[in-house]
Scaffold this active site. Structure first.
Site, mmCIF file in Angstrom:
data_model
loop_
_atom_site.group_PDB
_atom_site.id
_atom_site.type_symbol
_atom_site.label_atom_id
_atom_site.label_comp_id
_atom_site.label_asym_id
_atom_site.label_seq_id
_atom_site.Cartn_x
_atom_site.Cartn_y
_atom_site.Cartn_z
ATOM 1 C CG ASN A 1 68.780 51.409 13.539
ATOM 2 O OD1 ASN A 1 68.169 52.443 13.381
ATOM 3 N ND2 ASN A 1 68.188 50.225 13.562
ATOM 4 C CD GLU B 1 72.662 52.692 21.012
ATOM 5 O OE1 GLU B 1 72.634 52.362 19.801
ATOM 6 O OE2 GLU B 1 71.977 52.130 21.875
ATOM 7 C CD GLU C 1 68.264 47.088 10.439
ATOM 8 O OE1 GLU C 1 67.573 46.637 9.495
ATOM 9 O OE2 GLU C 1 67.912 47.025 11.627
ATOM 10 C CB CYS D 1 73.903 50.067 17.355
ATOM 11 S SG CYS D 1 73.588 48.325 17.609
HETATM 12 N N1 THU Z 1 69.990 48.684 17.622
HETATM 13 C C1 THU Z 1 70.540 49.908 17.882
HETATM 14 O O1 THU Z 1 70.699 50.741 16.984
HETATM 15 N N2 THU Z 1 70.903 50.196 19.156
HETATM 16 C C2 THU Z 1 70.747 49.343 20.222
HETATM 17 O O2 THU Z 1 71.163 49.666 21.329
HETATM 18 C C3 THU Z 1 70.062 48.060 20.028
HETATM 19 C C4 THU Z 1 69.788 47.665 18.631
HETATM 20 C C5 THU Z 1 69.610 48.375 16.236
HETATM 21 C C6 THU Z 1 70.447 47.315 15.564
HETATM 22 C C7 THU Z 1 69.507 46.816 14.501
HETATM 23 O O3 THU Z 1 69.609 47.667 13.372
HETATM 24 C C8 THU Z 1 68.125 47.007 15.109
HETATM 25 O O4 THU Z 1 68.286 47.889 16.202
HETATM 26 C C9 THU Z 1 67.502 45.722 15.591
HETATM 27 O O5 THU Z 1 68.382 45.020 16.414
#
Ligand code: THU
Length: 168
Positions: free
Chosen positions: A68, A81, A70, A79
Site C-alpha cells: 500500500n 492489491e 499512502e 491499496c
Molecule cells: N489496505 C490495503 O492495502 N489493502 C486492503 O485490502 C485494505 C486496506 C491499506 C489502505 C491503507 O493504506 C491502509 O491499508 C489502512 O486502511
C-alpha cells in the site's frame, strides 16, 4: 393470478478453505505467502501504520509484489492489491496471475487474523479475472495464524457491478 411466486428468498454462499496456520499450504503457496509477508516492509504507510503486502505468482512462475502506498491527501492512497494489479498491467506482460497472497503488518497489532480485502480491491480483482479470462486463487493471512484460501477472487464480491452492465 396464475399462482406464480412474486418474491423469492435467495441465499449466496462463499466457499473457502480455513487453515489453522500456513503449515498445511503447499510449499509453493507458503512461499508466496512469505513473499506477501515480506512485501509489507515496502509499504508507504506513515498515516495508518498498517503495512499491507501482496504477492502474485504468474502462470510463468514469476512472482511480483505490491504494497500500500499512502498519501497526505488520504483518498490518493492505493491499496497493496491494486498496486500489484496496476504494476502487472503496466509491465505489458501477457502472463496472468495464478495465485495472489495478501498479508499485513499493523503497528501494535497481533497481526494474526487474515485481512479481508476492501470492497474496491474486490471489485478490481474480480475485473482482473475477467480480463485474464479465468480465476486466480487468493490467499489471505496475517504475519502468522489462520490462512484463508479462495479458489477465485471473484467469490469475495457476489452480485458485483461489471462492464457487461454498460451500454455497447
Ligand atoms: N489496505 C490495503 O492495502 N489493502 C486492503 O485490502 C485494505 C486496506 C491499506 C489502505 C491503507 O493504506 C491502509 O491499508 C489502512 O486502511
Amino acid at each position: 393470478m396464475n399462482g406464480e411466486k412474486l418474491m423469492h428468498q435467495r441465499t449466496i454462499t462463499i466457499e473457502y478453505e480455513s487453515h489453522r496456520d500456513d503449515s498445511t499450504l503447499s510449499p509453493a503457496d507458503r512461499a508466496l505467502l512469505d513473499a506477501a509477508r515480506s512485501a509489507t516492509v515496502l509499504a508507504y504507510a506513515p498515516y495508518s501504520k498498517f503495512r499491507v503486502g501482496a504477492a502474485a505468482r504468474l502462470k510463468d512462475q514469476r512472482v511480483i509484489r505490491g504494497s500500500n502506498q499512502e498519501n497526505a491527501s488520504f483518498p490518493a492512497g492505493i491499496c497493496a492489491e491494486r498496486v500489484l494489479l496496476a504494476t502487472l498491467s503496466s509491465l505489458g506482460t501477457r502472463e496472468t496471475i495464478s495465485v495472489m497472497a495478501v498479508s499485513y503488518n499493523g503497528e501494535g497489532l497481533k497481526n494474526d487474523k487474515p485481512l479481508p480485502p476492501c470492497g474496491v480491491c474486490r471489485q478490481a480483482m474480480a475485473e482482473y479475472e475477467e480480463r485474464i479470462g479465468g480465476p486466480f486463487r487468493l490467499i489471505l493471512s496475517g504475519l502468522h495464524g489462520e490462512v484463508l484460501v479462495f479458489q477465485t477472487a471473484s467469490s469475495l464480491l457476489p452480485l458485483r457491478f461489471s462492464g457487461t452492465e454498460l451500454p455497447g
